[in-house]
Design an enzyme around this catalytic site. Structure first.
Site, PDB file in Angstrom:
ATOM      1  N   ASP A  98       0.852  -1.189   0.000  1.00  0.00           N
ATOM      2  CA  ASP A  98       0.000   0.000   0.000  1.00  0.00           C
ATOM      3  C   ASP A  98       0.878   1.225   0.000  1.00  0.00           C
ATOM      4  OD1 ASP A  98      -2.617  -0.916  -0.075  1.00  0.00           O
ATOM      5  OD2 ASP A  98      -2.499  -1.557   2.022  1.00  0.00           O
ATOM      6  N   ASP A 151      -9.927  -6.230   2.329  1.00  0.00           N
ATOM      7  CA  ASP A 151      -8.654  -6.815   1.925  1.00  0.00           C
ATOM      8  C   ASP A 151      -8.668  -8.335   2.070  1.00  0.00           C
ATOM      9  OD1 ASP A 151      -7.240  -4.597   1.182  1.00  0.00           O
ATOM     10  OD2 ASP A 151      -6.468  -4.201   3.198  1.00  0.00           O
TER      11      ASP A 151
END
Lengths: 669, 562
Positions: free
Chosen positions: A300, A511
């Protein structure tokens, strides 16, 4: 250094020593085929030693037989000790983590107070400021600031709230403010940490696929030498050479790969233990092994590559507009904006918004449709938002969108920034530039990963232009811009369909599917329960760069296995030259020519080889536990390096070692 | 430069130079690409396919390959037993040679089916011409079988992921028609011109200078001798093989025969590289094989040229080298070279008596067969080497911090199991059956020519030669007894088919796996570093296991004599 200190901690040492004897039980030896054959050999030598004591002559002196027996016995103990010390260290590490979640009282919803040990999955308890959270769980009501330093070592408090991705709390952490209602998510004794401890302890430890394949190889080597030693008997009879049982067993034990056979499980446990030291709980040994194979890392952007969130760095007013006007509008529109970007605008302006006199303000929240937020007061409408959104507003009202603003927007985007356009009453006032700050030192880490052959992929919600700029600046190989959760999933699937192994880190419930799909999914401990269940590792530190460490731990684990196998097999050359002449010299004096080490006598030569074979195990325990250092210098260079150290070293060291031991033994035999 | 050495260098150099373009041609043949010989062989092969009802385009998976291979080999075996046991009353028997006994026929047919050609008979008195012809047919198809099996590996690594690995029969037919036949033809023509007989007439009689009349055996030898080398079979037409003046009349034929046996095993290595488009990998494999070969051949040549110290001590000038059991037209150096070439490759033809060579030369010949992977037989050489590649990949893959992979395929427990079992089979068969022979002197002791260490070497050699499918003999052994015929026959069958099935199965399993693209962390298998690992694995696994046995045989003999 800390590793070697803990290894020789007294209590660990004695505990492991005791375990080394307990593990002599043939049932537990049977798990390891190489050492099991040594066990059988030792047992036979015990019988032979007793027989010589009672007057059997043809098997050599009692002293010699007992010496062989004791050496073999030590070999077994050393191997068991290696496994035991690895287990003990892993357990100690896990225990020290568990200590942070000692018995604490838990206030249940009905007002009663029970011990944390009695909490069952599904129970709901309440925590107020000052309380220690008694168990892992999920906030179902409320919001609180929490001090997680006991677990993570990070002193800054974090905010956890019901709903969303920040709802998880960890037992042992402390509530600093507010009140939360928490539901217990794990059965007592079934937390990830508990699972990890049982994994380390051995009973439920399963061999990983690579460990199985390596065991097959080692069993094969053992089998070859069983054949060699058994067929040697008729060969020797034919040549009228008599060989004692002690010599046969010594030859066999020296040739089979006892070094790696004795250290194999210790290496595996130590791998998990190293992960734990990095505050990563692995749910299986296989996950660590797979980490070494990772080809692609999904990272990320926020928190991993850049520091936190974007920050406002400049105000650019349109031509006819005074900078102060722009700043005033920017500040007013950000007054109620709780996002880090909004706060950074106030920070940059350095003006207290309350100093402006505004009557009856109505704050307009950001929505996905308008893609802007702002404030209405009296007859003034201030908006701040994405360029398209504001441009739309301006043009619909019949106003011009100034060219210089348009150009500035482009320029900012090209430089990796995010432009926010501010308008007042549908007239563009100017642009605020938001910039990402790339973490210092991150480029070097990506460079290291590239040398390891790992592709790094940045995942971001930014537009492709911004994403590209940051990707280049940080040095990642690829990026997914404007990423939605399913984009991550698709990217992983695509890489996997091409045969690559993918690792990712995540915390949110959305996620979870990607974490499950990835070959190595590391969930942050602060993440949701769903994310933690889906991944195969949990990072207690919530540190997004942890993935890099995990990969190195995996590589180290595999390398340690490979190098010690090489070393173990390379040792055979010298051992052959020690033992073979010793076996035959008495009957065929001409074979003295093979005694290249000029060892003192057949007995001393054989004993020297067996003793060397035994003591090399404890000498290598520190290496097995610490792991062979991984250097990202490319596969071929790495192979050359390890081959030189452990291959060539493995050939040479025993020549020296056996000779030295023989010199000492020559006094006795 | 010493002309003996120069001759060897030319022989070796020419083999390599010819092997490279031949490798390219072989790769084209198996890939089905156009070649110059298409106009001749396309119609011929079509005829074969039509007669046999085979559709060469039917793709097979690895299991079907193995089944087809085993069945057709069984058919050849049965037909061979019939021919040899009834040859006395079948046509083409001008010398009226008798039927073979069951055990000798079993041994002979098995050993020709498995490309070994251990001969417990002499061609002059043991076989009719029909028998010789059937064996010659087997020399073609057994070589073709090995090559067809190797092609499975070729195909397994050419595609990223696949289960269909071509058609066994097509590979077999093409190997025989397009590769073995043309080369054999050329070799045979050279032999005929140099004086090797090619006739169906029986024994001839001639008068010697002394005035005695002797009868001289002849027959269709040129054709036989050609495929014996081209197919790395090694079975001679006459008893003493290529030491016989008809089988190997001159230094030129010696050279041609030498090149003929080395060229296809070498070319198969290059063919592999061309076929899967990894030329560098070929060179790594070739480099390792050549290193092993040189380490065996150079000391052997030196030892043989140095002469026998025991004979030198008697006052004989050692200038010619150790000439006991050697032919003067070849000399000590060339015979030494041949002895290693023929044992490294699974030919097993001899141009000198290995039994009479110096102890260390005998050990090197044994080691060549014990490792059995430096060049190796046609097709099977690369299959054997492939096993060592798998083992080396496993160990060095770990050393670079990845779970092991070879050419993009993960090597896991199942492949490891097969690789280990097959690698173990070789030392197991050699050591265990030799141990049995040694432990049962009632059956064996009378066959041994020499007592002591050398006698042990003779027995060890016989089984090593069988297990390596080599076929050469330490000819001191009187081996035509039921014990030797049957025991070596069993070793031959096991050590031929299991080492074919194993690598084919591994390749088949790997072919089905997902392909992993190469990355910066991937182990490079085409580097010299990796070559060192492969070489070391071969030495440690294959050679060290035999150290105790060698110590009691050739090493004891060597050290006793100095």
């Amino acid at each position: 250094m800390s590793n070697s200190i803990t290894m020789f901690k007294k209590d660990l040492f004695y505990k492991s020593l005791k375990q080394a004897f307990v593990k002599l039980n043939p049932k537990s030896m049977f798990r390891n085929p190489v050492m099991f054959t040594v066990w059988i050999g030792t047992f036979i030598m015990l019988i032979v030693s007793i027989a010589t004591l009672f007057g059997v002559k043809e098997q050599g002196s009692f002293a010699y037989n007992v010496a062989v027996f004791l050496t073999l016995f030590l070999t077994l103990l050393f191997a068991n000790f290696a496994e035991a010390i690895a287990e003990a260290r892993g357990k100690a590490q896990a225990d020290s983590l568990r200590k942070t979640r000692q018995e604490t009282p838990a206030k249940l919803q009905n007002g009663s107070v029970v011990s944390s040990a009695e909490l069952q999955k599904g129970d709901v308890f309440i925590c107020e400021s000052g309380d220690i959270i008694p168990s892992d769980g999920e906030i179902i009501e409320g919001l609180a600031t929490i001090d997680e330093s006991a677990i993570t070592g990070e002193s800054a408090p974090v905010i956890r709230e019901a709903g969303g991705d920040k709802s998880s709390v960890t037992g042992g952490t402390k509530v600093l403010s507010d009140k939360i209602v928490v539901q217990v998510t794990t059965q007592p004794g079934e937390s990830f940490l508990d699972k990890m401890i049982t994994l380390v302890e051995g009973a439920s430890r399963q061999k990983t696929p690579n460990e199985i394949a390596l065991t097959i190889l080692l069993a094969g080597f053992t089998l070859v030498f069983i054949i060699v030693c058994i067929t040697l008997k008729p060969f020797a009879d034919y040549a009228n050479v008599s060989i004692t049982i002690a010599s046969f067993i010594s030859l066999f034990v020296c040739l089979i790969p006892t070094t790696i056979g004795g250290l194999l499980s210790a290496i595996g446990i130590a791998g998990m233990d190293r992960a734990l030291r990095a505050n990563v709980i692995t749910k299986s040994g296989k996950a660590v092994e797979t980490a070494g194979d990772i080809d692609v890392l999904l990272l990320d952007k926020t928190g991993t590559i850049t520091i936190g969130n974007r920050k406002a760095t400049h105000f650019y007013p349109a031509n006819a507009i005074d900078e102060k006007t722009l700043i005033r509008a920017a500040v007013l529109s950000s007054m109620a904006d709780e996002t880090p970007e909004g706060k950074s605008i106030l920070e940059l302006a350095g003006i207290n918004p309350l100093s402006y006199e505004v009557k009856n303000p109505v704050f307009i929240k950001f929505t996905a449709e308008t893609r802007s937020s702002g404030i209405d007061y009296e007859n003034t409408r201030i908006r701040k938002g994405a360029t398209d959104a504001i441009k739309g507003l301006v043009l619909t009202a019949g106003n011009q969108f100034p060219l210089e603003v348009e150009n500035r927007v482009k320029e900012i985007s090209q430089n990796g920034g995010t432009p926010l356009v501010v308008s007042e009453n549908e007239k563009a006032l100017g642009v605020i530039e938001l910039q990402d700050i790339v973490k210092p030192g991150i480029q070097e880490r990506f460079e290291r990963l590239r040398k390891m052959g790992i592709k790094t992929v940045m995942v971001t919600g930014d537009n492709p232009l911004t994403a590209k700029f940051i990707a280049e600046k940080a040095g990642v190989d690829d990026f997914i811009a404007e990423a939605k959760p399913e984009d991550k999933m698709n990217y992983i699937k695509r890489e996997q369909s091409e045969g690559r192994l993918v690792a990712m880190m995540g915390d949110g419930t959305n996620d979870a599917p990607a974490l499950a799909q990835a070959d190595v999914g590391v969930a942050m401990n602060s993440g949701t329960q769903a994310a933690k269940e889906a991944g195969n590792m949990v990072d207690l530190d919530n540190d997004p760069t942890k993935l890099i460490e995990v990969v190195e731990i995996g590589k180290q684990l595999l390398m340690t296995r490979g190098t010690l196998t090489t070393f173990s097999i390379a040792n055979d050359v010298a051992k052959y030259f020690a033992i073979i002449p010793a076996l035959f010299i008495t009957a065929i004096p001409a074979l003295q020519g093979l005694n290249v080490m000029k060892l003192h006598s057949p007995e001393s030569a054989i004993l020297a080889a067996v003793i060397f074979n035994a003591i090399i195990i404890p000498l290598l325990i520190p290496l097995a536990l610490k792991g062979v250092a991984y250097k990202p210098i490319g596969a071929s260079a790495l192979l050359r390096r390890n081959l030189l150290i452990y291959g060539l070293g493995g050939v040479l060291v025993p020549f020296v070692g056996i000779k030295l031991i023989d010199m000492v033994l020559s006094i006795f035999f | 430069m010493n002309t003996e050495i120069l001759g060897i260098l030319v022989m070796f150099g020419l083999s390599i130079i010819l092997a490279i373009p031949l490798g390219k041609y072989i790769a084209k043949v198996y890939a089905g690409e156009r070649t110059l010989l298409d106009p001749i062989f396309n119609p011929l092969e079509k005829l074969f396919y039509r007669l046999s009802g085979i559709n060469p385009k039917t793709a097979m998976n690895w299991k079907q390959h193995i089944v087809a291979l085993l069945i057709i080999n069984a058919v050849w075996f049965v037909l061979g037993m019939i021919v040899l046991m009834m040859q006395g009353s079948l046509p083409l028997n001008p010398d009226k040679n008798p039927n073979m006994s069951v055990d000798l026929a079993f041994n002979t047919v098995v050993s020709f089916v498995v490309n070994c050609n251990l001969q417990h008979y002499s061609g002059e008195s043991g076989l009719s011409y029909l028998g010789q012809y059937w064996l010659m047919f087997l020399q073609f198809v057994s070589a073709g079988t090995g090559m067809a099996a190797a092609v499975v590996i070729f195909k397994a690594f050419r595609e990223k992921t696949t289960i269909s690995l071509g058609n066994f029969y097509e590979h077999l037919v093409k190997s025989c028609t397009r590769i073995l036949l043309p080369i054999s033809f050329i070799v045979a023509v050279v032999l005929v011109f140099e004086g090797t007989p090619m006739t169906f007439e029986g024994k001839d009689t001639m008068t010697t200078l002394q005035g005695d009349t002797v009868s001289v055996s002849r027959g269709p030898a040129a054709a036989f001798v050609a495929i014996k080398h081209v197919g790395t079979n090694g079975g001679g037409f006459f008893g003493v093989n290529s030491a016989h003046p008809f089988e190997n009349p001159s230094y030129l034929t010696n050279m041609v025969e030498m090149i003929a046996q080395m060229v296809i095993p070498m070319a198969m290595v290059f063919a592999f590289g061309y076929f899967i488009k990894r030329g560098k990998l070929s060179w790594m494999i070739f480099g390792v094989m050549t290193l092993g070969f040189l380490l065996l051949v150079i000391p052997t040549i030196r030892t043989e040229m140095y002469g026998n110290p025991a004979i030198t001590a008697m006052g004989v000038e050692p200038g010619l080298g150790a000439m006991e059991g050697k032919e003067v037209r070849f000399g000590a150096a060339t015979s030494g070279f041949w002895s290693i070439a023929t044992t490294v490759i699974s030919t097993g033809s001899v141009n000198a008596m290995h039994d009479s060579m110096m102890p260390l030369s005998g050990m090197n010949e044994l080691l060549a067969m014990m490792t059995n992977s430096f060049y190796g037989g046609v097709g099977v050489g690369i299959l054997n080497f492939f096993l060592f590649l798998v083992l080396a990949v496993f160990i060095s893959g770990l050393m670079v911090g990845r779970t092991p992979e070879f050419l993009g395929k993960k090597i896991e427990a199942k492949e490891m199991k097969i690789a280990i079992i097959i690698t173990l089979l070789h030392p197991f068969l050699i050591l265990a059956i030799t141990a049995l022979a040694v432990a049962l002197p009632d059956y064996t002791v009378e066959s041994i020519n020499n007592p002591g260490f050398h006698g042990f070497s003779e027995m060890l050699y016989e089984y090593t030669s069988s297990a390596a499918n080599n076929g050469s003999g330490f000819e001191g052994l009187k081996d035509n007894t039921p014990w030797w015929n049957i025991s070596t026959g069993i070793v031959l069958i096991l050590s031929r088919f299991l080492p074919i099935i194993g690598p084919v199965a591994i390749a088949g399993l790997l072919a089905e796996k997902k392909f992993i693209p190469e990355g910066g962390g991937t182990l490079q298998t085409d580097t010299s570093t990796f070559g060192v690992v492969v070489f070391t694995v071969i030495v440690v696994v294959a050679a060290l296991a035999f150290f105790p046995a060698l110590a009691l045989g050739p090493l004891a003999e060597y050290f006793s004599k100095i």
